[in-house]
Design an enzyme around this catalytic site. Structure first.
Site, short mmCIF file in Angstrom:
data_model
loop_
_atom_site.label_atom_id
_atom_site.label_comp_id
_atom_site.label_asym_id
_atom_site.label_seq_id
_atom_site.Cartn_x
_atom_site.Cartn_y
_atom_site.Cartn_z
N LEU A 38 67.96 19.94 79.90
CA LEU A 38 68.15 19.03 78.77
C LEU A 38 66.89 18.17 78.56
O LEU A 38 66.01 18.14 79.42
CB LEU A 38 69.37 18.14 79.04
CG LEU A 38 70.71 18.87 79.17
CD1 LEU A 38 71.79 17.91 79.67
CD2 LEU A 38 71.13 19.49 77.84
N GLU A 199 36.98 16.14 65.29
CA GLU A 199 37.93 15.48 64.40
C GLU A 199 37.47 15.62 62.96
O GLU A 199 36.32 15.34 62.64
CB GLU A 199 38.09 14.01 64.79
CG GLU A 199 38.80 13.13 63.79
CD GLU A 199 40.20 13.60 63.38
OE1 GLU A 199 41.02 13.90 64.28
OE2 GLU A 199 40.47 13.67 62.16
N HIS A 441 51.75 -17.69 83.42
CA HIS A 441 50.35 -17.53 83.80
C HIS A 441 50.29 -17.09 85.25
O HIS A 441 51.01 -17.64 86.07
CB HIS A 441 49.61 -18.85 83.64
CG HIS A 441 48.19 -18.78 84.12
ND1 HIS A 441 47.20 -18.16 83.39
CD2 HIS A 441 47.61 -19.24 85.27
CE1 HIS A 441 46.06 -18.25 84.07
NE2 HIS A 441 46.29 -18.88 85.21
P1 NAD Z 1 48.17 13.72 64.81
O1 NAD Z 1 48.67 13.94 63.44
O2 NAD Z 1 48.41 12.42 65.49
O3 NAD Z 1 46.59 14.01 64.87
C1 NAD Z 1 46.03 15.24 64.42
C2 NAD Z 1 44.54 15.07 64.17
O4 NAD Z 1 43.96 16.35 63.93
C3 NAD Z 1 44.24 14.20 62.96
O5 NAD Z 1 43.33 13.19 63.34
C4 NAD Z 1 43.63 15.20 61.96
O6 NAD Z 1 42.67 14.61 61.10
C5 NAD Z 1 42.98 16.23 62.89
N1 NAD Z 1 42.73 17.55 62.26
C6 NAD Z 1 43.56 18.23 61.46
N2 NAD Z 1 42.99 19.39 61.06
C7 NAD Z 1 41.75 19.45 61.62
C8 NAD Z 1 40.66 20.40 61.59
N3 NAD Z 1 40.71 21.53 60.88
N4 NAD Z 1 39.54 20.13 62.31
C9 NAD Z 1 39.46 18.97 63.04
N5 NAD Z 1 40.46 18.05 63.09
C10 NAD Z 1 41.60 18.28 62.40
O7 NAD Z 1 48.82 14.93 65.65
P2 NAD Z 1 49.03 15.15 67.21
O8 NAD Z 1 48.08 14.35 68.03
O9 NAD Z 1 49.03 16.63 67.36
O10 NAD Z 1 50.49 14.58 67.47
C11 NAD Z 1 51.63 15.18 66.82
C12 NAD Z 1 52.79 14.22 66.74
O11 NAD Z 1 53.31 13.95 68.02
C13 NAD Z 1 52.38 12.91 66.10
O12 NAD Z 1 53.35 12.55 65.14
C14 NAD Z 1 52.40 11.95 67.25
O13 NAD Z 1 52.77 10.63 66.85
C15 NAD Z 1 53.43 12.56 68.20
N6 NAD Z 1 53.10 12.19 69.58
C16 NAD Z 1 53.21 10.90 69.96
C17 NAD Z 1 52.84 10.52 71.23
C18 NAD Z 1 52.96 9.08 71.63
O14 NAD Z 1 53.71 8.35 70.98
N7 NAD Z 1 52.24 8.61 72.64
C19 NAD Z 1 52.34 11.46 72.13
C20 NAD Z 1 52.24 12.76 71.70
C21 NAD Z 1 52.62 13.13 70.43
#
Ligand code: NAD
Length: 462
Positions: A38, A199, A441
């Site tokens: 799960l 990026e 503190h």
């Molecule tokens: P994201 O959407 O946060 O980031 C993806 C990045 O990839 C963006 O900056 C985008 O501009 C870039 N990108 C896209 N196409 C590209 C290309 N062709 N070349 C270069 N860069 C490119 O996605 P993620 O990091 O995969 O996360 C996915 C989801 O999972 C998100 O919604 C995130 O909030 C969630 N998540 C959250 C946590 C957390 O809360 N700590 C941890 C892991 C995942």
């Protein structure tokens, strides 16, 4: 056959929390899950294993770089990757078994198998079909990839494969400087990989406060991660031993390439809804595949609801959990509510980054008059003692009413600090309310109070 009041499809944070709450509120509840354990993506291949590796790799960094400064002598620390992976697996297992225990304790039936909805009021699992009054879809999300990039989970991996690598890569290319790219990039950088992050945009962590983005980029670069911004990845080609990533930089004509042992694709996630039978039922979905729901999380088909990553909103475990709890209240005849304006987001790197409410860009875009209170951790005694003085707290408050509109933190324990601001915002507090609240503190929390003071007459230790 047993008839249920609620059948939840999917046991991730949205689904299992909804199921437990439904049962606690007196509804006969079952949860369908096809995985062997799960907890969904979060517990099995997401939040929990990545946090285990972030913790282990941070400890390595502390032992290497900070123990000596504290007067602790130890042999040169080294990584035993198999043991680290075992620790990660044990962490997963403790958490997934914990949900199994909670299901038994709360009398939630686990229907093992993949579920589908042959008709409203019916859920099929394997060869059996169950009757139920309400159906809650909490089927989650999966990684997306790019055209020209095929994920094989060995050499070209998603976050799932990145948590399972047989060995630590010498060179790792990460596509995407979002949450996943930065968290897992940090893990492997600390474990010794040479990490380059490509990026597409000109900044990391899209949507975050710009000052945080800049500070975060500077800190991560100082830690050894390499960034190529404005880089549009085109293709990844692989051989048995390596991968080659081709990308085009903004404004440039030429295609550049980057070689590595492994490529991590971290360019976002998309809802998983296939094989539920939604098309036949006529459940409305958006162009990006999200299930459309009303403000009680009901789809256009009566009695079928959806929550978590498969509906609109940030793909965050805690957003799904809140929807799960609120929907359970609603199904039991009470009122469920989620405040979508106050959902914190956290990046669990070191330092952590946390954010809630509006950014300055959003306030500017809506012509809202605001003021900024900022405090650097350099002025916080506890942070200095712990070699954690990089970063700051920034509070945005309404210029006239002083009401807190947002908070953005980069620094030690940012993911915990943000919550006092969330609570304050839920109560409609002003920055002055935070500033006049006694903070113990020496704690990191004092930096939040100082930022609140900076919204008014000024911080003390700035
Ligand atoms: P994201 O959407 O946060 O980031 C993806 C990045 O990839 C963006 O900056 C985008 O501009 C870039 N990108 C896209 N196409 C590209 C290309 N062709 N070349 C270069 N860069 C490119 O996605 P993620 O990091 O995969 O996360 C996915 C989801 O999972 C998100 O919604 C995130 O909030 C969630 N998540 C959250 C946590 C957390 O809360 N700590 C941890 C892991 C995942």
């Amino acid at each position: 056959m047993k008839k249920y009041d609620v059948i939840v499809i999917g046991s991730g944070p949205a689904g299992y929390v909804c199921a437990i709450r439904c049962s606690q509120l007196g509804l006969r509840t079952a949860c369908v899950e096809g995985r062997e354990t799960l907890g969904g993506t979060c517990l099995n291949v997401g939040c929990i294993p990545s946090k285990a590796l972030l913790h282990a790799s941070h400890m390595l960094h502390e032992a290497k770089d900070n123990f000596g400064k504290l007067g602790i002598k130890c042999q040169k620390p080294a990584v035993d990757w198999q043991s680290m992976r075992k620790y990660k697996e044990e962490t997963i297992s403790q958490n997934t078994k914990g949900i199994e225990f909670l299901f038994k304790k709360n009398k939630v039936d686990w229907l093992q198998g993949w579920g589908s909805i042959p008709a409203p009021g019916k859920v099929a699992v394997g060869k059996e079909t169950f009757d139920t009054t309400h159906i809650v879809i909490a089927s989650g999300s999966e990684p997306t990839t790019l055209k020209g990039v095929d994920i094989d989970e060995k050499r070209v991996v998603s976050s799932t494969g990145a948590l399972e690598l047989a060995k630590i890569p010498k060179k790792l290319t990460v596509i995407g400087a979002g949450v996943i790219g930065l968290e897992l990039g940090s893990v492997y950088s600390r474990l010794g990989s040479e990490v380059t992050i490509l990026e597409y945009l000109d900044a990391i962590t899209p949507g975050m406060d710009q000052e945080i983005q800049k500070s975060f980029l500077r800190i991560l670069t100082k830690q050894g991660l390499k960034f190529i911004l404005g880089a549009a990845v085109q293709t990844v080609t692989t051989t048995k031993t390596s991968a080659k990533t081709s990308f085009q930089c903004k404004g440039g004509d030429s295609i550049e390439t980057l070689g590595s042992d492994v490529v991590l694709v971290a360019t976002g996630r998309k809802p998983v809804t296939r094989e539920l039978g939604l098309e036949t039922l006529g459940v409305a979905c958006s162009g990006s595949g999200q299930i459309q729901v009303d403000d009680t999380w009901q789809t256009n088909i009566k009695g079928i609801y959806a929550i978590g990553d498969c509906v609109a909103g940030p793909m965050l475990a805690h957003k799904g959990e809140d929807e799960g709890m609120a929907l359970a209240e609603h199904l039991s005849g009470a009122h469920g509510h989620v405040d979508y304006n106050i959902i914190p987001s956290v990046i669990y790197t070191h330092p952590e980054v946390a954010s809630v409410g509006m950014t300055e860009d959003q306030l500017k875009a809506t012509n809202q008059a605001y003021k900024v209170g900022k405090f650097n951790f350099m002025g916080n005694g506890r942070a200095k003692a712990n070699f954690a003085a990089d970063g700051f707290v920034k509070i945005l408050a309404d210029k006239d009413t002083d009401c807190i509109l947002g908070c953005h933190i980069i620094g030690p324990s940012a993911g915990d600090l943000i919550h006092e601001v969330c609570v304050a915002m839920e109560f409609g507090a002003s920055a002055e309310d935070l500033a006049l609240t006694c903070h113990a503190h020496p704690t990191y929390s004092e930096a939040v109070r100082e930022a609140a003071l900076a919204c008014g007459t000024g911080a003390i230790h700035a």
